[in-house]
Scaffold this motif. Structure first.
Motif, PDB file in Angstrom:
ATOM      1  N   THR A  68       0.932  -1.205   0.041  1.00  0.00           N
ATOM      2  CA  THR A  68       0.063  -0.054   0.037  1.00  0.00           C
ATOM      3  C   THR A  68       1.015   1.460  -0.098  1.00  0.00           C
ATOM      4  OG1 THR A  68      -0.164   0.273   2.376  1.00  0.00           O
ATOM      5  CG2 THR A  68      -1.760  -1.298   1.334  1.00  0.00           C
ATOM      6  N   TRP A  69       0.323   2.581  -0.165  1.00  0.00           N
ATOM      7  CA  TRP A  69       0.989   3.655  -0.159  1.00  0.00           C
ATOM      8  C   TRP A  69       1.783   3.882   1.176  1.00  0.00           C
ATOM      9  CZ3 TRP A  69       1.436   8.336   2.169  1.00  0.00           C
ATOM     10  CH2 TRP A  69       2.386   9.440   1.512  1.00  0.00           C
ATOM     11  N   SER A  70       1.059   3.739   2.481  1.00  0.00           N
ATOM     12  CA  SER A  70       1.604   3.720   3.595  1.00  0.00           C
ATOM     13  C   SER A  70       2.894   2.824   3.741  1.00  0.00           C
ATOM     14  CB  SER A  70       0.673   3.710   4.663  1.00  0.00           C
ATOM     15  OG  SER A  70      -0.094   4.767   4.630  1.00  0.00           O
ATOM     16  N   TRP A 122       3.754   3.736  -6.988  1.00  0.00           N
ATOM     17  CA  TRP A 122       3.321   4.891  -5.864  1.00  0.00           C
ATOM     18  C   TRP A 122       4.678   5.948  -5.853  1.00  0.00           C
ATOM     19  CZ3 TRP A 122      -1.219   4.953  -4.739  1.00  0.00           C
ATOM     20  CH2 TRP A 122      -2.017   4.067  -4.101  1.00  0.00           C
ATOM     21  N   THR A 182       0.263  13.066  -2.062  1.00  0.00           N
ATOM     22  CA  THR A 182      -1.028  12.553  -1.495  1.00  0.00           C
ATOM     23  C   THR A 182      -1.918  13.909  -1.087  1.00  0.00           C
ATOM     24  OG1 THR A 182      -2.491  11.489   0.253  1.00  0.00           O
ATOM     25  CG2 THR A 182      -0.260  12.468   1.010  1.00  0.00           C
ATOM     26  N   ASP A 223      -4.384  13.324   1.307  1.00  0.00           N
ATOM     27  CA  ASP A 223      -5.071  12.682   2.220  1.00  0.00           C
ATOM     28  C   ASP A 223      -5.481  13.570   3.459  1.00  0.00           C
ATOM     29  OD1 ASP A 223      -6.233  10.298   3.252  1.00  0.00           O
ATOM     30  OD2 ASP A 223      -4.403  10.125   4.756  1.00  0.00           O
ATOM     31  N   GLU A 279      -9.841   8.473  -3.775  1.00  0.00           N
ATOM     32  CA  GLU A 279      -8.462   8.304  -4.409  1.00  0.00           C
ATOM     33  C   GLU A 279      -7.881   9.569  -3.717  1.00  0.00           C
ATOM     34  OE1 GLU A 279      -9.015   5.792  -8.384  1.00  0.00           O
ATOM     35  OE2 GLU A 279      -9.542   8.095  -8.472  1.00  0.00           O
ATOM     36  N   ASP A 280      -6.706   9.106  -2.841  1.00  0.00           N
ATOM     37  CA  ASP A 280      -6.011  10.102  -2.057  1.00  0.00           C
ATOM     38  C   ASP A 280      -4.674   9.999  -2.269  1.00  0.00           C
ATOM     39  OD1 ASP A 280      -8.158  11.482  -1.113  1.00  0.00           O
ATOM     40  OD2 ASP A 280      -8.235  10.288   0.672  1.00  0.00           O
ATOM     41  N   CYS A 281      -4.042   8.897  -2.953  1.00  0.00           N
ATOM     42  CA  CYS A 281      -2.509   9.055  -3.229  1.00  0.00           C
ATOM     43  C   CYS A 281      -2.212   8.789  -4.816  1.00  0.00           C
ATOM     44  CB  CYS A 281      -1.988   7.373  -2.650  1.00  0.00           C
ATOM     45  SG  CYS A 281      -2.352   7.751  -0.861  1.00  0.00           S
ATOM     46  N   ASP A 313      -4.407   9.343  -9.609  1.00  0.00           N
ATOM     47  CA  ASP A 313      -4.845   9.114  -8.077  1.00  0.00           C
ATOM     48  C   ASP A 313      -5.547   7.939  -8.053  1.00  0.00           C
ATOM     49  OD1 ASP A 313      -7.185   9.896  -9.463  1.00  0.00           O
ATOM     50  OD2 ASP A 313      -7.959  11.126  -7.643  1.00  0.00           O
ATOM     51  N   CYS A 369      -5.213   4.797  -1.639  1.00  0.00           N
ATOM     52  CA  CYS A 369      -4.157   4.590  -0.887  1.00  0.00           C
ATOM     53  C   CYS A 369      -3.868   3.085  -0.352  1.00  0.00           C
ATOM     54  CB  CYS A 369      -3.823   5.528   0.191  1.00  0.00           C
ATOM     55  SG  CYS A 369      -3.820   7.319  -0.010  1.00  0.00           S
TER      56      CYS A 369
END
Length: 196
Positions: A92-94, A126, A130, A132, A162-164, A179, A182
């Motif tokens: 994932t993005w994080s 990625w 972001t 977010d 969609e934030d990333c 986008d 995330c």
């Protein structure tokens, strides 16, 4: 027997002439010289042993250092003043960001058209962008607000929260950002400052 006596007499004469006219090529060594020579050989052997140990220590240290560098760099690619790591696995993005930060880097921040063109060859990755925190306000992982974006046509559209941002090239190298949610697991790109 006279002949053999002459031979022995001649041999004795030659020995006497040799000893008075030329020094012996192999003079017997005195006890002091033999002791000094042995000491020199031992000193030389000790020095060579110490140099060998030092050399082995240096080689081992260099090997350990470069093995650590290689494990930490994981095939980083250098471009201008940055090094990039392009993942082979998905997160994932994080999770991607955590992976980069654990290695002294962060998700990539794209600062120029040249950097965008260089990275556009790596699809579905990625990047460190972001919105977010505040919908519609896109920020890089270093906290700076996005000024110049390289979005695909119709993006960002915030379809289903969609934030990333990710590079997702289809037609254009220059305009390839999209986008995405995330929580989707895709590949990523880390960036860190290149060593001098």
């Amino acid at each position: 027997m006279e002949m053999s006596d002459d031979i022995y007499a001649n041999a004795e004469t030659i020995r006497n002439i040799k000893s008075t006219s030329t020094p012996d090529q192999n003079p017997p060594n005195s006890q002091g010289k033999q002791h000094s020579g042995g000491r020199n050989y031992r000193l030389t052997a000790v020095c060579l042993g110490l140099l060998t140990i030092l050399l082995l220590t240096v080689i081992t240290a260099i090997g350990i250092y470069y093995n650590g560098v290689q494990n930490n760099t994981m095939d980083w690619i250098r471009f201008h003043c940055s090094c990039y790591y392009v993942s082979n696995e998905i997160k994932t993005w994080s999770e991607s960001r955590q992976y980069c930060r654990a290695r002294g880097a962060d998700l990539v921040i794209i600062n120029s058209k040249e950097e965008q063109m260089f990275l556009s060859g790596f699809q579905n990755r990625w990047i460190g962008l972001t919105d977010d925190d505040e919908e519609g306000t896109w920020k890089w992982v270093d906290g700076t607000t996005l000024i110049t974006g390289y979005w695909r046509s119709g993006q960002p559209d915030d379809w289903y929260n969609e934030d990333c941002a990710a590079i997702q090239k289809e037609m254009s190298d220059l305009y390839s950002w999209n986008d995405a949610s995330c929580s989707v697991a895709i590949h990523w790109i880390c960036e860190k400052t290149a060593p001098l």
